[in-house]
Scaffold this motif. Structure first.
Motif, PDB file in Angstrom:
ATOM      1  N   GLN A 188      39.004  45.354  36.692  1.00 19.53           N
ATOM      2  CA  GLN A 188      37.645  44.868  36.873  1.00 19.53           C
ATOM      3  C   GLN A 188      36.609  45.809  36.256  1.00 19.53           C
ATOM      4  O   GLN A 188      35.563  45.352  35.780  1.00 19.53           O
ATOM      5  CB  GLN A 188      37.340  44.619  38.342  1.00 19.53           C
ATOM      6  N   GLN A 205      31.704  42.956  29.358  1.00 17.06           N
ATOM      7  CA  GLN A 205      30.540  42.085  29.482  1.00 17.06           C
ATOM      8  C   GLN A 205      29.285  42.779  28.960  1.00 17.06           C
ATOM      9  O   GLN A 205      28.516  42.185  28.186  1.00 17.06           O
ATOM     10  CB  GLN A 205      30.330  41.675  30.939  1.00 17.06           C
ATOM     11  N   VAL A 254      41.028  38.562  36.118  1.00 19.59           N
ATOM     12  CA  VAL A 254      41.974  39.613  35.758  1.00 19.59           C
ATOM     13  C   VAL A 254      42.485  40.303  37.013  1.00 19.59           C
ATOM     14  O   VAL A 254      41.866  40.223  38.078  1.00 19.59           O
ATOM     15  CB  VAL A 254      41.309  40.659  34.830  1.00 19.59           C
ATOM     16  N   VAL A 299      38.118  35.412  29.935  1.00 23.33           N
ATOM     17  CA  VAL A 299      37.501  36.679  29.530  1.00 23.33           C
ATOM     18  C   VAL A 299      36.782  36.506  28.200  1.00 23.33           C
ATOM     19  O   VAL A 299      35.635  36.926  28.028  1.00 23.33           O
ATOM     20  CB  VAL A 299      38.561  37.789  29.452  1.00 23.33           C
ATOM     21  N   LEU A 341      43.228  41.593  27.252  1.00 26.38           N
ATOM     22  CA  LEU A 341      42.404  40.855  28.199  1.00 26.38           C
ATOM     23  C   LEU A 341      41.637  39.743  27.500  1.00 26.38           C
ATOM     24  O   LEU A 341      41.380  38.689  28.079  1.00 26.38           O
ATOM     25  CB  LEU A 341      41.425  41.797  28.898  1.00 26.38           C
ATOM     26  N   SER A 395      32.698  36.536  27.655  1.00 26.73           N
ATOM     27  CA  SER A 395      32.149  37.547  26.753  1.00 26.73           C
ATOM     28  C   SER A 395      31.276  36.905  25.682  1.00 26.73           C
ATOM     29  O   SER A 395      30.153  37.368  25.406  1.00 26.73           O
ATOM     30  CB  SER A 395      33.292  38.344  26.111  1.00 26.73           C
ATOM     31  N   VAL A 434      36.656  44.863  32.389  1.00 22.23           N
ATOM     32  CA  VAL A 434      35.995  43.619  31.997  1.00 22.23           C
ATOM     33  C   VAL A 434      34.486  43.698  32.232  1.00 22.23           C
ATOM     34  O   VAL A 434      33.716  43.045  31.510  1.00 22.23           O
ATOM     35  CB  VAL A 434      36.599  42.398  32.730  1.00 22.23           C
ATOM     36  N   LEU A 481      34.657  36.853  35.266  1.00 26.30           N
ATOM     37  CA  LEU A 481      35.423  37.902  34.603  1.00 26.30           C
ATOM     38  C   LEU A 481      36.257  38.693  35.601  1.00 26.30           C
ATOM     39  O   LEU A 481      37.448  38.947  35.372  1.00 26.30           O
ATOM     40  CB  LEU A 481      34.464  38.852  33.867  1.00 26.30           C
TER      41      LEU A 481
END
Length: 628
Positions: A509, A516, A504, A378, A372, A382, A512, A500
């Motif tokens: 979800q 985060q 994806v 992503v 990811l 991040s 991700v 984010l």
């Protein structure tokens, strides 16, 4: 302004996520959109839009609708009737029925009223988590003194941070065990941790309690994941803003609540009070949290027996993650006597991180799917969370120090000047959520607010330039200098969460979201540690230099060094005990230390801006049912 009806239809402006382990889903998307070589990654450029429109018109003429519906159901299971409303089979009866269902529920997974009851219950958990994170700030000295553990004071503060940093990335486990069991588990462990703190009779016992109560960090992650399950992306930002407001309120109340209770009833009562609140939250969740069983239909591991689930869990990844975070926090929170020890810690950390990356690349159900992070959105989101949290924590810690030492304000005056920051954080998060709800866009908005934040920090540097103490900031500046940077940070948190999730496939979800919060945890530790080191080293060198230079000839050097040590130990000494000749050099030294910390914040805010510039603009759907 884009209406909900328009956004619910498939748009040629949709930039699609490019990572998915479901090859059948990719094949079905290729059947919908045309030749695979032209639609692997769509574009928002003019040429890309022309190609997409052309492919759409061709595919709509030649697609076999009934076969396509069956393929979509085969991929997504029996609960895919609502998702069919998102497909390009507008003439089918199934699609019309699904669209009516989505409209009746306002785009939510559940009827809107029921979903909002759950959401507001989750807000109570957000308040609880932030209150518990800050309640220790005014109690740590009393606790360490009462338990005879001043030498363990760093462990008292670090244990909670370590636990929270470990638990936050594990939100992906809720895809295996379910949302409710994970949430109840965090609540139970947190409540037991508060009980352990309230009854602790020794430092190790109290440290264990703080480690257990650090599971409150999982409440924030899981609450965010559940809200993402319930709320469509177009409206997600609004509720995230409300959640951030509750979190900010808990942070504001935590320290004040702890200090007031400790003053009147003793520090143990601050933890006794949290025990019934934890029990109350468990009862609230038990009566309100009713998620549909079909929510986890798309996850292949959720229906497995418990024994098989335990075999699927990425135990090695969890252990390596915990080890890496432990090494990182210890290395950045404690002082080492030799550079060899620091180097050994650094090498060990890199080895563990390498093993973690290798493990996550081969695990069946990795807690942090490494591929990811190959998606630039992503990775950009991040890094933005990490750099943004770094500069925010430095400001939140050292701007009050600046007000106390350079401006000479007492704690009550500083508390009043913090109020605009809290209000700005809440307003920014909510307004940014409404902006994304109204427009369905976020990329340009994110750049504008992050540029404003960086410019605000540059203005802070100009206004607080300390060398020579040529000017002091005005009362208006005392209230407002931090506001642009904190507004930018609050908006960034809301934007990156949506970016984010939109970047994806829907089955990722939860992963991700955990990513985060993991990067935010790393940013808080790294920002606090590096800001503290920069401030301390600068303050020490500057005070020794300036005080000795200002020393009158009749004052012996050893007496001047005693003044330096007293000024370093207590900022209150500057105005309540320091000799007159040393006051100005000491104030200027504190100003220089704070200024270099602010400079570090300005640099990391620019890095945050650069990270935000790398993300893509993805479509924000108006229903929770999305095909990608």
């Amino acid at each position: 302004m884009v209406t909900d009806t328009e956004s619910s239809s498939d748009s040629s402006e949709d930039v699609r996520p490019i990572y998915s382990d479901d090859r059948a889903l990719l094949e079905n998307e290729q059947q919908e959109d045309g030749p695979a070589d032209l639609t692997k990654v769509t574009s928002t450029s003019f040429q890309g839009l022309v190609v997409e429109n052309l492919i759409d018109s061709i595919s709509q003429k030649g697609a076999d609708e009934s076969d396509e519906d069956e393929q979509l159901r085969a991929v997504h299971g029996p609960n895919y009737s609502a998702t069919l409303a998102r497909a390009r089979t507008a003439g089918s009866t199934a699609s019309e029925t699904a669209q009516e269902q989505c409209n009746d529920e306002g785009g939510f997974l559940l009827p809107e009223r029921q979903a909002k009851v759950i959401i507001w219950s989750l807000f109570s958990l957000s308040f609880l988590a932030s209150l518990d994170a800050t309640v220790l700030s005014t109690l740590v000295t009393d606790i360490a003194s009462d338990l005879g553990a001043m030498q363990y004071i760093s462990w008292i503060t670090t244990a909670y941070l370590l636990s929270m940093s470990i638990i936050q990335p594990l939100g992906g486990l809720s895809d295996i065990f379910g949302r409710e069991p994970m949430l109840y588990g965090c609540l139970v462990v947190y409540t037991l941790g508060c009980l352990q703190c309230a009854t602790a009779q020794s430092a190790p016992s109290f440290v264990l309690g703080r480690f257990l109560s650090g599971f409150a960090g999982g409440l924030t992650t899981l609450g965010t994941i559940i809200m993402s399950d319930l709320i469509p992306l177009r409206r997600r930002g609004v509720y995230q803003g409300l959640g951030n407001m509750c979190y900010g309120l808990g942070s504001t109340v935590g320290g004040t609540f702890g200090g007031w209770v400790a003053h009147h009833f003793g520090w143990r009562m601050a933890f006794w009070c949290q025990v019934p609140y934890g029990v109350l939250c468990i009862a609230i969740m038990a009566t309100t949290l009713r998620l549909p069983a079909s929510l986890m239909d798309g996850n292949p591991y959720y229906r497995l027996p418990l024994r098989q689930k335990l075999h699927v869990v990425d135990i090695r990844g969890i252990m390596l993650l915990a080890t890496a975070l432990s090494i990182f926090i210890i290395a950045t929170s404690f002082h080492f006597q030799s550079s060899t020890s620091v180097g050994a810690m650094g090498v060990l950390f890199l080895v563990v991180v390498g093993l973690f990356i290798h493990t996550e690349s081969t695990a069946k159900a990795p807690i942090v799917p490494m591929r990811l992070l190959k998606d630039r959105s992503v990775l950009g989101c991040s890094l933005a969370n990490m750099f943004g949290t770094m500069y925010t924590f430095v400001i939140m810690y050292y701007y009050p120090v600046y007000l106390a030492t350079v401006c000479g304000l007492n704690s009550e005056q500083i508390g009043v000047r913090v109020v605009p920051m809290v209000l700005a954080l809440s307003a920014s998060s909510i307004l940014s959520g409404y902006y994304m709800k109204w427009t369905g866009k976020y990329w340009t908005f994110s750049l504008v607010v992050n540029i404003a934040g960086s410019l605000g920090l540059l203005l802070m540097l100009a206004c607080t330039f300390p060398f020579g103490l040529k000017r002091s900031i005005s009362v208006f500046e005392q209230y407002t200098l931090c506001v642009p940077a904190l507004v930018s940070y609050s908006a960034m948190l809301t934007v990156t969460l949506l970016a984010l999730i939109a970047a994806v496939p829907i089955q990722y979800q939860a992963s991700v979201t955990s990513i985060q919060y993991a990067f935010r945890g790393i940013g808080s530790v790294l920002g606090t540690s590096m800001g503290s080191q920069l401030f301390t080293l600068t303050l020490t060198s500057q005070m020794a230099k300036k005080v000795l230079q200002a020393k009158p000839s009749h004052v012996p050097p050893h007496q001047a060094l005693d003044v330096v040590r007293a000024g370093l130990d207590s900022a209150a000494y500057i105005r309540s005990g320091a000799p007159q000749w040393a006051v100005r050099p000491m104030i200027e030294s504190y100003g220089i230390g704070c200024w270099w910390s602010f400079s570090f914040s300005a640099v990391t805010s620019v890095l945050c801006l650069l990270a935000m510039a790398t993300i893509r603009e993805y479509k924000l759907y108006s229903t929770v049912h999305r095909t990608k």
